[in-house]
Design a protein around this motif. Structure first.
Motif, short mmCIF file in Angstrom:
data_model
loop_
_atom_site.label_atom_id
_atom_site.label_comp_id
_atom_site.label_asym_id
_atom_site.label_seq_id
_atom_site.Cartn_x
_atom_site.Cartn_y
_atom_site.Cartn_z
N VAL A 1 0.78 -1.37 -0.10
CA VAL A 1 -0.02 0.00 -0.15
C VAL A 1 0.68 1.31 -0.11
O VAL A 1 1.66 1.47 0.72
N MET A 2 0.51 2.12 -0.81
CA MET A 2 1.16 3.30 -0.93
C MET A 2 -0.06 4.48 -0.96
O MET A 2 -0.96 4.36 -1.33
N ALA A 3 0.33 5.40 0.24
CA ALA A 3 -0.57 6.30 0.47
C ALA A 3 -0.10 7.90 0.54
O ALA A 3 1.17 7.96 0.61
N TRP A 4 -0.87 8.88 0.24
CA TRP A 4 -0.58 10.20 0.48
C TRP A 4 -1.24 10.59 1.60
O TRP A 4 -2.81 10.43 1.63
N PHE A 5 -0.77 11.61 2.57
CA PHE A 5 -1.29 12.04 3.61
C PHE A 5 -1.03 13.58 3.45
O PHE A 5 -0.14 13.75 2.72
N LYS B 1 -3.94 20.95 12.18
CA LYS B 1 -4.71 20.14 12.14
C LYS B 1 -4.10 18.65 12.17
O LYS B 1 -2.79 18.56 12.30
N GLU B 2 -4.78 17.74 12.08
CA GLU B 2 -4.16 16.27 12.06
C GLU B 2 -3.76 15.81 10.95
O GLU B 2 -4.10 16.40 9.65
N ILE C 1 -5.30 11.22 5.72
CA ILE C 1 -4.88 10.54 4.37
C ILE C 1 -5.77 11.26 3.20
O ILE C 1 -6.86 11.52 3.47
N VAL C 2 -5.07 11.39 1.92
CA VAL C 2 -5.77 12.05 1.06
C VAL C 2 -6.30 10.89 -0.04
O VAL C 2 -7.25 10.87 -0.56
N ALA C 3 -5.31 9.92 -0.29
CA ALA C 3 -5.62 8.90 -1.36
C ALA C 3 -4.58 7.73 -1.04
O ALA C 3 -3.47 7.85 -0.43
N ALA C 4 -4.99 6.53 -1.51
CA ALA C 4 -3.89 5.36 -1.37
C ALA C 4 -4.11 4.49 -2.54
O ALA C 4 -5.36 4.64 -3.20
N THR D 1 -6.51 4.14 7.02
CA THR D 1 -6.67 5.44 6.80
C THR D 1 -6.25 6.39 7.81
O THR D 1 -6.07 7.67 7.62
N GLU D 2 -5.56 5.62 8.92
CA GLU D 2 -4.86 6.15 9.99
C GLU D 2 -3.30 6.32 9.64
O GLU D 2 -2.75 5.18 9.28
#
Length: 122
Positions: free
Chosen positions: A33-37, A43-44, A47-50, A104-105
């Motif tokens: 899994v690759m994700a963009w946060f 703010k905290e 997650i933007v997308a994965a 998502t965390e």
């Protein structure tokens, strides 16, 4: 160990587009899994997308659906985030992260890039 290097941030006007890149190296085969946060002041980290390297399944947060597109190039070990119709609320530091399972965390991701700043002005 996995190393992630982001690039592509910048300062743009509302309505403009940017494409972020994240190049992965090291023991990437264990992390599907690759994700963009993104993290904005006060703010905290959200997650933007994965995307999954293997099957290409994608995830988007509601506020970017229809505007952002995540994609991958296995040959280049690179994940992209195409961001269109940017608005000031998208202003954040954007981070690339990777994990062997989807979450998502932010706590679900062990490896992170250094971040790239995106600033959207009116």
């Amino acid at each position: 160990q996995v190393q992630l290097v982001e690039s592509g941030g910048g300062s743009v006007q509302a309505g403009d587009s940017l494409r972020l890149s994240c190049v992965a190296s090291g023991n990437t085969y264990r992390n599907d899994v690759m994700a963009w946060f993104r993290l904005a002041p006060g703010k905290e980290r959200d997650i933007v997308a994965a995307i999954r390297w293997s099957a290409g399944q994608t995830y988007y947060r509601d506020s970017v659906k229809g505007r952002f597109t995540i994609s991958r190039d296995g040959a280049k070990a690179t994940v992209y985030l195409q961001m269109n119709k940017l608005n000031p609320e998208d202003t954040s530091v954007y981070y690339c992260a990777t994990s062997n399972v989807f979450s998502t965390e932010a706590t679900g991701y062990a490896y992170w890039g250094q971040g790239t700043q995106v600033t959207v002005s009116t």
